[in-house]
Write an enzyme that holds these catalytic residues in place. Structure first.
Site, PDB file in Angstrom:
ATOM      1  N   SER A 175       0.823  -1.200   0.000  1.00 42.27           N
ATOM      2  CA  SER A 175       0.000   0.000   0.000  1.00 42.27           C
ATOM      3  C   SER A 175       0.862   1.257   0.000  1.00 42.27           C
ATOM      4  O   SER A 175       1.600   1.505  -0.945  1.00 42.27           O
ATOM      5  CB  SER A 175      -0.970  -0.030   1.187  1.00 42.27           C
ATOM      6  N   ASP A 325      -3.332   6.590  -3.094  1.00 42.95           N
ATOM      7  CA  ASP A 325      -2.051   6.049  -2.652  1.00 42.95           C
ATOM      8  C   ASP A 325      -1.585   5.029  -3.694  1.00 42.95           C
ATOM      9  O   ASP A 325      -2.284   4.769  -4.680  1.00 42.95           O
ATOM     10  CB  ASP A 325      -2.165   5.467  -1.244  1.00 42.95           C
ATOM     11  N   ASP A 327      -1.444   1.818  -4.209  1.00 41.75           N
ATOM     12  CA  ASP A 327      -2.281   0.703  -4.667  1.00 41.75           C
ATOM     13  C   ASP A 327      -3.726   1.133  -4.872  1.00 41.75           C
ATOM     14  O   ASP A 327      -4.603   0.299  -5.117  1.00 41.75           O
ATOM     15  CB  ASP A 327      -2.195  -0.493  -3.721  1.00 41.75           C
ATOM     16  N   ASP A 329      -6.187   2.180  -3.077  1.00 38.55           N
ATOM     17  CA  ASP A 329      -7.335   1.843  -2.234  1.00 38.55           C
ATOM     18  C   ASP A 329      -7.730   3.009  -1.330  1.00 38.55           C
ATOM     19  O   ASP A 329      -8.831   3.014  -0.778  1.00 38.55           O
ATOM     20  CB  ASP A 329      -7.108   0.562  -1.428  1.00 38.55           C
TER      21      ASP A 329
END
Length: 587
Positions: A175, A325, A327, A329
């Site tokens: 992440s 961010d 990734d 999510d």
């Protein structure tokens, strides 16, 4: 040292990665005991968040051996599973559509079809290799595996689990962690992150794995590599989000940054489908780069992370800044003010999106969910719209499990750390936080406001007047010794403060005792009252770092002079924060 050397030598003989073998051989040749102890005296713990840690050799690092073992433990646990999902039996062609094909042996989900695992990965160092290693273990165990066609956002993987009828999903990502980290996030067949006791069962299965060079492994021809049809299916699901198609001006000016991550292509396609003009993209952060060269930390919550986007927005006189961010999510939002650009808090965006969704959806079975550390505003909004409301523990693994009754249809969930799951009349399409879906909803709300000659700041003022000003803040204390946090929590339970920031502590909830609606967790919730309104403090140890985290909220009645009310709320939060820091006795 002899035990460390033996463990390292054994690791060397089974490690398939020449880079980590070279790293480990250099440490052994140098007799670097501290470095060996850091890698071999402990290991990364598998929990509800899966695995996450620094890349490198040894069981306390993310590497191919760690991933092979994790995949083997996951498949061992899956082989005890009998699918009970509503979706069609596993099987998919390359486009992501369900078919009736079968492959492999192993435990089956009826009609001879094997259980399946869908595997995604981001653009971090090692992510694709870790994903392919997982597919090799899964197929070697006789299960079916689908692998994403390229680095894609985490919400696409979470969506794919249910879409493909998979028994589990794996997302290789860290992440918004620093560049040196990677991670391994596990979903179950309901499309949500795993919870206890699954985490402990998988962890126990990982512990029982022998040498990874003895694992049966499949080859590239044994798993299905999905094509872009899986992205198309995800985007089609987003078409049904509340407030789409856009009912507002088509000239909304948006600046976007994927923050060196994997969100750009999916974000642009989603915006085009929704009818928005193409956003201006921060060129320096547009392409995936696992080293994240323009930011100290690739997290839009961190100071400075959005500076390039805000500068571009100022040059273009934009209406809105959106950041994902790496990734994709999480979703951050910034808006222009008379004094420059302001980044909205997660709670502000959560309140706005919550009302947006409830205003555009229908039905008495709708459910809105947030966490115990997020603002209480969403509960007030849900009550006003006649919608069911639930609080959960921190994290989307809990948000997606929250219910008030078996018939609940969750249409919205959020946490203050920039995570949102936005739905429509069919519920939420992604049972995890989704930065792409949230970005679409924010843009739709901003377009509606612009159509009416208003802004998101005006909508925040509207909510303050109707529901009271809900101002939130935080206090985080990092320690070197986690025992200090344990001692602080015990001390607060024995003798909680009687007043904070000039407000009386009227009640203390020990969250470790659990309740009818919440499972036990290590935390305290303090309720405060004062002459001008109420306040709340939630104190809990971080689950991932040696930190004690405190979440503050002040709720004040609002009037036409909102600037004065906000000033009083800020002063009240500051006073509570100062007294709380003294009460913690950790600095």
């Amino acid at each position: 040292m002899n035990e460390l050397r033996a463990a390292a030598e054994d690791w060397l003989t089974q490690d398939p990665d020449p880079a980590t073998r070279a790293e480990l051989r250099a440490l052994l040749d140098a007799d670097d005991e501290p470095a060996l102890a850091d890698r071999f005296a402990t290991r990364l713990e598998f929990g509800t968040a899966g695995l996450r840690g620094e890349l490198g050799a040894g069981p306390n690092r993310m590497n191919r051996v760690t991933v092979l073992r994790a995949a083997a433990g996951l498949t061992t646990r899956l082989l005890t599973e009998t699918p009970t999902f509503d979706s069609p039996a596993p099987g998919a062609n390359g486009s992501g559509a369900i078919d009736s094909g079968t492959s492999g042996a192993g435990s089956s989900g009826g009609a001879g079809r094997p259980l399946g695992v869908v595997i995604g990965f981001d653009a971090r160092h090692g992510s694709e290799r870790f994903a392919l290693d997982t597919a090799a273990v899964v197929t070697g165990a006789g299960l079916r595996a689908w692998v994403m066609p390229r680095p894609l956002p985490t919400p696409v993987l979470a969506f794919a689990v249910r879409h493909l009828g998979a028994a589990a999903g794996v997302m290789v990502t860290a992440s918004h962690n620093p560049p040196r980290d990677n991670g391994y996030k596990v979903y179950w067949g309901d499309g949500a992150q795993i919870l206890a006791p699954l985490d402990a069962e998988i962890s126990a299965a990982i512990d029982a794995v022998g040498r990874v060079d003895a694992l049966p492994l499949g080859g590239p021809g044994d798993w299905t590599v999905l094509d872009d049809g899986i992205v198309d299916a995800y985007l089609e699901a987003l078409d049904a989000l509340a407030g789409l198609p856009v009912d507002g001006p088509g000239d909304l000016s948006v600046v976007y940054t994927p923050m060196h991550g994997v969100g750009l292509d999916v974000f642009l396609r989603a915006f085009e489908r929704a009818g928005f003009p193409a956003p201006a993209v921060v060129a320096e952060q547009a392409e995936p780069d696992p080293d994240f060269p323009t930011v100290a930390f690739p997290n839009p919550e961190e100071p400075g992370a959005m500076d390039l986007a805000l500068a571009l927005a100022a040059r273009r006189d934009a209406d809105l800044v959106i950041a994902n961010d790496p990734d994709a999510d999480r979703c951050a939002v910034a808006v222009p003010t008379s004094e420059g650009w302001r980044t909205l808090t997660g709670d502000e965006v959560g309140g706005l999106l919550g009302e947006h969704v409830l205003r555009h959806t229908h039905g008495d079975d709708r459910l809105a969910v947030t966490t115990i550390v997020s603002s209480s505003l969403l509960g007030r909004v849900a009550e006003a719209y006649g919608v069911r409301f639930a609080e959960s523990l921190t994290g989307f693994k809990w948000i997606m499990k929250a219910r008030t009754s078996p018939g609940d249809r969750q249409v919205f969930g959020y946490e203050e750390a920039l995570g949102y799951s936005v739905g429509g009349d069919d519920g939420v399409p992604v049972r995890d936080k989704d930065g792409i879906g949230a970005a679409l909803a924010v843009a739709a709300l901003a377009a509606e406001a612009k159509r009416d000659g208003r802004t998101l700041l005006d909508l925040l003022d509207d909510q303050a007047r109707r529901f009271g000003l809900h101002a939130t803040g935080a206090l985080s204390v990092r320690v070197e010794d986690r025992a200090l946090i344990t001692d602080a929590m015990a001390r607060l339970r024995r003798s909680p403060p009687t007043a904070l920031g000039g407000r009386t502590v009227t009640h203390v909830d020990d969250l470790a005792l659990g309740s009818d609606t919440l499972p036990p967790t290590d935390g305290l919730r303090l309720h405060l009252s004062g002459a001008d309104g109420r306040a709340r403090v939630v104190i809990r140890p971080s689950g991932t770092e040696p930190k004690l985290k405190c979440y503050l909220e002040v709720v004040l009645p609002a009037n036409d002079d909102l600037a004065a009310v906000r000033s009083r709320a800020t002063a009240s939060l500051d006073a509570i924060r100062t007294d709380l820091a003294k009460a913690l006795r950790l600095s």
